[in-house]
Design an enzyme around this catalytic site. Structure first.
Site, PDB file in Angstrom:
ATOM      1  N   ASN A   1      13.717 -18.813 -20.938  1.00 46.24           N
ATOM      2  CA  ASN A   1      13.968 -19.661 -22.113  1.00 46.24           C
ATOM      3  C   ASN A   1      15.109 -19.355 -22.893  1.00 46.24           C
ATOM      4  O   ASN A   1      15.063 -18.442 -23.643  1.00 46.24           O
ATOM      5  CB  ASN A   1      12.699 -19.306 -22.940  1.00 46.24           C
ATOM      6  CG  ASN A   1      12.539 -20.143 -24.205  1.00 46.24           C
ATOM      7  OD1 ASN A   1      13.391 -21.033 -24.185  1.00 46.24           O
ATOM      8  ND2 ASN A   1      11.560 -19.922 -24.991  1.00 46.24           N
TER       9      ASN A   1
ATOM     10  N   LYS B   1      16.207 -21.187 -25.376  1.00 49.22           N
ATOM     11  CA  LYS B   1      16.065 -21.465 -26.722  1.00 49.22           C
ATOM     12  C   LYS B   1      17.531 -22.456 -27.103  1.00 49.22           C
ATOM     13  O   LYS B   1      17.907 -23.133 -26.185  1.00 49.22           O
ATOM     14  CB  LYS B   1      15.896 -20.198 -27.529  1.00 49.22           C
ATOM     15  CG  LYS B   1      14.848 -19.408 -26.951  1.00 49.22           C
ATOM     16  CD  LYS B   1      14.262 -18.397 -27.860  1.00 49.22           C
ATOM     17  CE  LYS B   1      13.300 -17.691 -27.319  1.00 49.22           C
ATOM     18  NZ  LYS B   1      12.531 -16.703 -28.002  1.00 49.22           N
TER      19      LYS B   1
ATOM     20  N   HIS C   1       5.537 -23.139 -27.541  1.00 48.98           N
ATOM     21  CA  HIS C   1       5.927 -21.715 -27.649  1.00 48.98           C
ATOM     22  C   HIS C   1       5.956 -21.449 -29.299  1.00 48.98           C
ATOM     23  O   HIS C   1       5.688 -22.540 -29.936  1.00 48.98           O
ATOM     24  CB  HIS C   1       7.421 -22.267 -27.292  1.00 48.98           C
ATOM     25  CG  HIS C   1       8.305 -20.574 -27.534  1.00 48.98           C
ATOM     26  ND1 HIS C   1       8.578 -20.098 -28.595  1.00 48.98           N
ATOM     27  CD2 HIS C   1       8.396 -19.976 -26.468  1.00 48.98           C
ATOM     28  CE1 HIS C   1       9.263 -18.904 -28.387  1.00 48.98           C
ATOM     29  NE2 HIS C   1       9.047 -18.697 -27.036  1.00 48.98           N
TER      30      HIS C   1
ATOM     31  N   GLU D   1       7.506 -20.664 -31.489  1.00 44.80           N
ATOM     32  CA  GLU D   1       8.853 -21.144 -32.267  1.00 44.80           C
ATOM     33  C   GLU D   1       8.454 -22.702 -32.543  1.00 44.80           C
ATOM     34  O   GLU D   1       8.728 -23.089 -33.785  1.00 44.80           O
ATOM     35  CB  GLU D   1       9.995 -21.035 -31.552  1.00 44.80           C
ATOM     36  CG  GLU D   1      10.517 -19.529 -31.894  1.00 44.80           C
ATOM     37  CD  GLU D   1      11.540 -18.832 -30.637  1.00 44.80           C
ATOM     38  OE1 GLU D   1      12.076 -19.865 -30.106  1.00 44.80           O
ATOM     39  OE2 GLU D   1      11.280 -17.570 -30.621  1.00 44.80           O
TER      40      GLU D   1
ATOM     41  N   GLU E   1       2.503 -14.834 -24.892  1.00 43.53           N
ATOM     42  CA  GLU E   1       3.572 -14.404 -25.611  1.00 43.53           C
ATOM     43  C   GLU E   1       3.165 -13.796 -27.143  1.00 43.53           C
ATOM     44  O   GLU E   1       3.257 -14.845 -27.888  1.00 43.53           O
ATOM     45  CB  GLU E   1       4.691 -15.312 -25.901  1.00 43.53           C
ATOM     46  CG  GLU E   1       5.324 -15.697 -24.401  1.00 43.53           C
ATOM     47  CD  GLU E   1       6.640 -16.443 -24.807  1.00 43.53           C
ATOM     48  OE1 GLU E   1       7.596 -15.963 -24.113  1.00 43.53           O
ATOM     49  OE2 GLU E   1       6.634 -17.239 -25.451  1.00 43.53           O
TER      50      GLU E   1
ATOM     51  N   GLY F   1      11.574 -11.442 -29.169  1.00 43.25           N
ATOM     52  CA  GLY F   1      12.993 -11.093 -29.894  1.00 43.25           C
ATOM     53  C   GLY F   1      12.843 -10.019 -30.908  1.00 43.25           C
ATOM     54  O   GLY F   1      14.036  -9.677 -31.528  1.00 43.25           O
TER      55      GLY F   1
ATOM     56  N   SER G   1      10.140  -9.914 -25.149  1.00 44.05           N
ATOM     57  CA  SER G   1      11.100  -8.552 -25.261  1.00 44.05           C
ATOM     58  C   SER G   1      11.124  -8.118 -23.800  1.00 44.05           C
ATOM     59  O   SER G   1      10.882  -6.840 -23.610  1.00 44.05           O
ATOM     60  CB  SER G   1      10.928  -7.933 -26.314  1.00 44.05           C
ATOM     61  OG  SER G   1      11.130  -8.280 -27.566  1.00 44.05           O
TER      62      SER G   1
END
Ligand code: PGA
Length: 254
Positions: free
Chosen positions: A12, A14, A99, A101, A169, A175, A215
């Site tokens: 991904n 992003k 996701h 985000e 996730e 991250g 991560s």
């Protein structure tokens, strides 16, 4: 119950990557050797601006290309949005939906995510539905309840083993360099596998790929990918470095 799905390692990207990033895809094509190909599927989800070019470049390499989000509608007055049909038209075969985000910055709720996954299926795409708890939810002992609720709300009722991938996730692991312990991952993936029986039926519950994301790096990939019911990884930061992404997939080269 023994048919383990073929693993999938998905990148991904992003909001990263320009035209010049095609070089990374080129490096992946070189590194996706027949040995690796025989063990694991690779997917790259670049920003929408690069999908068409990447899909053309990837022809013949067996690296799949996917989107990072789609709108639920097929077309219409939705300035700035991209439909699942448009992704398919550009050569994408997968799309990530829900996701964290998107859930956080675009306030997407489970029902929105489900509508997007339905749109993906309408367009013939495989939907990667993301779920995962926040740090507060984990600390409050609500992880399993949150993941169950997200699954029940976000996965289309008509989903099948052929058009559905689940990505677990944990939001606090994305991250941050932090990861859950293998036993924590195992617990959540077992719950997801169990929920899949309700969604796709007992005969197919073991065929759906359940990815771990958050991560994942070359240094922890072997341990995380060896956890029961982990059928691959959804990789953010490390997917932007071809050698790292290949090293993660290489965890399947025993
Ligand atoms: P990360 O991101 O690998 O950079 O933690 C994972 C993701 O957001 O899919």
């Amino acid at each position: 119950m023994t048919d383990r799905p073929r693993p999938l390692v998905a990148g991904n990207w992003k909001m990263n990557g320009l035209k010049s990033s095609a070089r990374i895809l080129g490096d992946l094509q070189i590194g996706y050797t027949p040995g690796l190909r025989s063990k694991v599927d690779l997917l790259v989800c670049p920003p929408a601006t690069l999908i068409q070019n990447f899909a053309v470049l990837a022809i013949g390499s067996r690296i799949a290309i996917g989107g990072q989000d789609c709108h639920a509608a097929e077309s219409g007055a939705y300035t700035g949005d991209i439909s699942a049909e448009m992704l398919a038209d550009m050569g994408a075969s997968y799309v990530i939906v829900g996701h964290s985000e998107r859930r956080t910055y675009h306030r997407e709720k489970d029902a929105d995510v489900r509508a997007k996954a339905e749109a993906a299926h309408r367009a013939g795409l495989i939907a990667i539905v993301c779920v995962g708890e926040s740090r507060e939810e984990r600390e409050a002992g609500k992880t399993l309840a949150v993941v169950r609720r997200q699954l029940r709300g976000s996965v289309p009722e008509a989903a099948t083993a052929a058009d559905l991938v689940i990505a677990y996730e944990p939001v606090w692991a994305i991250g941050t360099g932090l990861t859950p312990t293998p036993s924590d991952v195992a617990e959540v993936h077992a719950l997801i596998r169990d929920e899949l029986r309700r969604i796709v039926g007992r005969a197919d519950q073991t065929k759906v790929r359940i990815l771990y994301g958050g991560s994942v790096k070359p240094s922890n990939a072997k341990e995380l990918l060896a956890v029961p019911n982990v059928d691959g990884a959804l990789v953010g930061g490390a997917s932007l470095v071809a050698a790292d992404f290949l090293a993660i997939a290489g965890a399947y080269l025993v």
